[in-house]
Design an enzyme around this catalytic site. Structure first.
Site, PDB file in Angstrom:
ATOM      1  N   HIS A  84       0.841  -1.210   0.000  1.00  0.00           N
ATOM      2  CA  HIS A  84       0.000   0.000   0.000  1.00  0.00           C
ATOM      3  C   HIS A  84       0.875   1.259   0.000  1.00  0.00           C
ATOM      4  O   HIS A  84       0.698   2.156  -0.838  1.00  0.00           O
ATOM      5  CB  HIS A  84      -0.913  -0.016   1.233  1.00  0.00           C
ATOM      6  CG  HIS A  84      -1.796   1.189   1.350  1.00  0.00           C
ATOM      7  ND1 HIS A  84      -3.105   1.195   0.955  1.00  0.00           N
ATOM      8  CD2 HIS A  84      -1.550   2.450   1.820  1.00  0.00           C
ATOM      9  CE1 HIS A  84      -3.633   2.383   1.169  1.00  0.00           C
ATOM     10  NE2 HIS A  84      -2.702   3.169   1.708  1.00  0.00           N
ATOM     11  N   GLU A  85       1.821   1.305   0.932  1.00  0.00           N
ATOM     12  CA  GLU A  85       2.680   2.486   1.020  1.00  0.00           C
ATOM     13  C   GLU A  85       3.632   2.573  -0.170  1.00  0.00           C
ATOM     14  O   GLU A  85       3.986   3.674  -0.603  1.00  0.00           O
ATOM     15  CB  GLU A  85       3.474   2.453   2.328  1.00  0.00           C
ATOM     16  CG  GLU A  85       2.624   2.455   3.588  1.00  0.00           C
ATOM     17  CD  GLU A  85       1.627   3.603   3.646  1.00  0.00           C
ATOM     18  OE1 GLU A  85       1.887   4.669   3.018  1.00  0.00           O
ATOM     19  OE2 GLU A  85       0.579   3.445   4.298  1.00  0.00           O
TER      20      GLU A  85
ATOM     21  N   HIS B 181       1.971   4.591  -2.873  1.00  0.00           N
ATOM     22  CA  HIS B 181       2.140   6.038  -2.662  1.00  0.00           C
ATOM     23  C   HIS B 181       3.556   6.468  -3.021  1.00  0.00           C
ATOM     24  O   HIS B 181       3.754   7.483  -3.715  1.00  0.00           O
ATOM     25  CB  HIS B 181       1.872   6.384  -1.188  1.00  0.00           C
ATOM     26  CG  HIS B 181       0.457   6.173  -0.743  1.00  0.00           C
ATOM     27  ND1 HIS B 181      -0.625   6.560  -1.491  1.00  0.00           N
ATOM     28  CD2 HIS B 181      -0.041   5.626   0.406  1.00  0.00           C
ATOM     29  CE1 HIS B 181      -1.731   6.260  -0.839  1.00  0.00           C
ATOM     30  NE2 HIS B 181      -1.407   5.685   0.312  1.00  0.00           N
TER      31      HIS B 181
END
Length: 422
Positions: free
Chosen positions: A20-21, A24
């Protein structure tokens, strides 16, 4: 809670939060944004290392993660007009600005700042013994103070300087990577367990240890022929489930086919909160898939999971769920260990896929501090053609973060109370 459960949960957590990170991080770097930190967890640092411009850290509390981008929060270090500093130059450009501990350095120019701009013009002017000197600052220059360093962030490297589209993609990339990971894990699961053959035969896929089914002698891969004289297959599986639920502590006559032999067994569903439970999972015969059928089956499973995730999130945000039904890290660890021990690696992978998908869906909810909220602010900015006051947006996210922390403390307390209560 076992050590194995803790390790499996940690692995799943690191994979799901990490991907998920990384979403980003990757799209921020692609947009030219300076990423200061890539963190898994919150709180004090356990381990960290720096690569290029980004510090990668593992933190104490495993309740999420974040990617800290330049311009999103107040910088830790800065220099101002009137401050005495030391400058280190390389190729006639400032590469280090020492806010302290420069008195005894022989490789620095020491003076008082009379003018400084580290965002646009990238220049700093010093008063050196009554003479003013202006120096160009390298776009990756470091500000040093008390052995801590912070890289400067020119305006074109800050999150807020990018177009709404690039910022929205950077934010959406986190949930998007969770969806991609979920599909990849479901592909692995599908190729492990196979795809339906199309036969209507109703099989016992798994049996929970010490359950009513286990005690009665039912076995994995038994074909369910009839229960209490009624014939069953995949078309009326729901009817069988309803019959079991309605028969707690009542003997039921099961006829199963095992090695082409009909076997009659007496199964007494256990009473669990007033419902009958035998401890089996049912399904139809499976076969090894090819690429096309594997992708198709994974897509179907993901679609069903997505609908279920939406329903769960809807109940959560409409407060249609009891507080003691919510689980935090402790309960997730406990359930993860049970799934692996009871059903094996394939179900553990499927659970990880669902958890990744659920996290992606939850993050798109427009609740303060979640990605959905940030996307909502960007949408408002796109419509009104000017950004919302950053201080007001940060306040909203701060309140949301505080609320999430309170909720996490409460559910963790409930988990521990439930665990020690037995």
């Amino acid at each position: 809670m076992t050590i194995e459960g803790i390790l499996l949960t940690a692995l799943m957590f690191m994979l799901i939060v990490g991907i998920h990170e990384w979403g980003h991080y990757y799209f921020a770097k692609r947009a030219g944004i300076l990423v200061r930190e890539f963190a898994i967890g919150f709180g004090p640092k356990i381990f960290s290392y720096k690569k290029d411009e980004t510090r990668f850290t593992f933190r104490l509390f495993p309740i999420g993660g974040y990617v800290r981008m330049a311009g999103e929060d107040p910088e830790l270090l800065s220099v101002e007009k009137g401050q005495t500093v030391g400058l280190m130059l390389k190729d006639e450009k400032v590469t280090r600005i020492f806010a302290d501990e420069f008195e005894h350095r022989t490789d620095c120019l020491v003076g008082t700042i009379t003018n400084v701009d580290l965002e646009d013009s990238l220049q700093i002017q010093l008063d050196l013994d009554g003479e003013l000197h202006t120096y160009d600052v390298h776009p990756q220059a470091m500000i040093m103070s008390k052995k801590t360093e912070t890289q400067i962030a020119p305006r074109d490297r800050q999150f807020g300087s990018k177009s709404v589209g690039k910022r929205a993609m950077t934010i959406f990339a986190g949930p998007m990577m969770n969806f991609i990971l979920a599909f990849a894990l479901l592909l692995v699961f599908t190729f492990m367990v196979g795809v339906p053959t199309g036969e209507k035969t109703l099989l016992i896929n798994d049996i929970t240890a010490d359950s009513a089914a286990d005690e009665a002698g039912l076995q994995k891969n038994d074909v369910i022929s009839s229960v209490n004289g009624e014939q069953f297959n995949t078309e009326n599986e729901v009817t069988l489930r309803e019959m079991i639920i309605a028969s707690p502590e009542q003997e039921m006559e099961w006829v199963v086919i095992r090695n082409e032999q009909a076997i009659t067994l007496t199964v007494t569903p256990k009473d669990v909160d007033g419902n009958g439970l035998v401890g089996i999972t049912m399904g139809q015969p499976m076969k090894t898939p090819d690429i096309i059928s594997g992708v198709q089956q994974s897509a179907i499973t993901m679609g069903n999971m997505f609908k279920f995730s939406l329903e769960q999130v809807r109940e959560l945000i409409t407060f249609n769920v009891k507080l003691d039904e919510l689980g935090g890290p402790v309960r997730i660890t406990e359930e993860t260990g049970k799934i692996y021990e009871t059903y094996g690696l394939d179900r553990y992978i499927m659970f990880a896929a669902f958890f990744s998908l659920w996290l992606g869906v939850l993050n798109l909810v427009p609740f303060p501090v979640l990605d959905g909220s940030r996307l909502l602010f960007l949408g408002i900015e796109a419509v009104r053609r000017k950004p919302i006051d950053p201080s007001k947006e940060n306040l909203v996210h701060l309140i949301g973060f505080a609320m999430l922390m309170v909720l996490m403390i409460v559910v963790t307390y409930n988990d521990l109370f439930r665990l020690f209560k037995g």
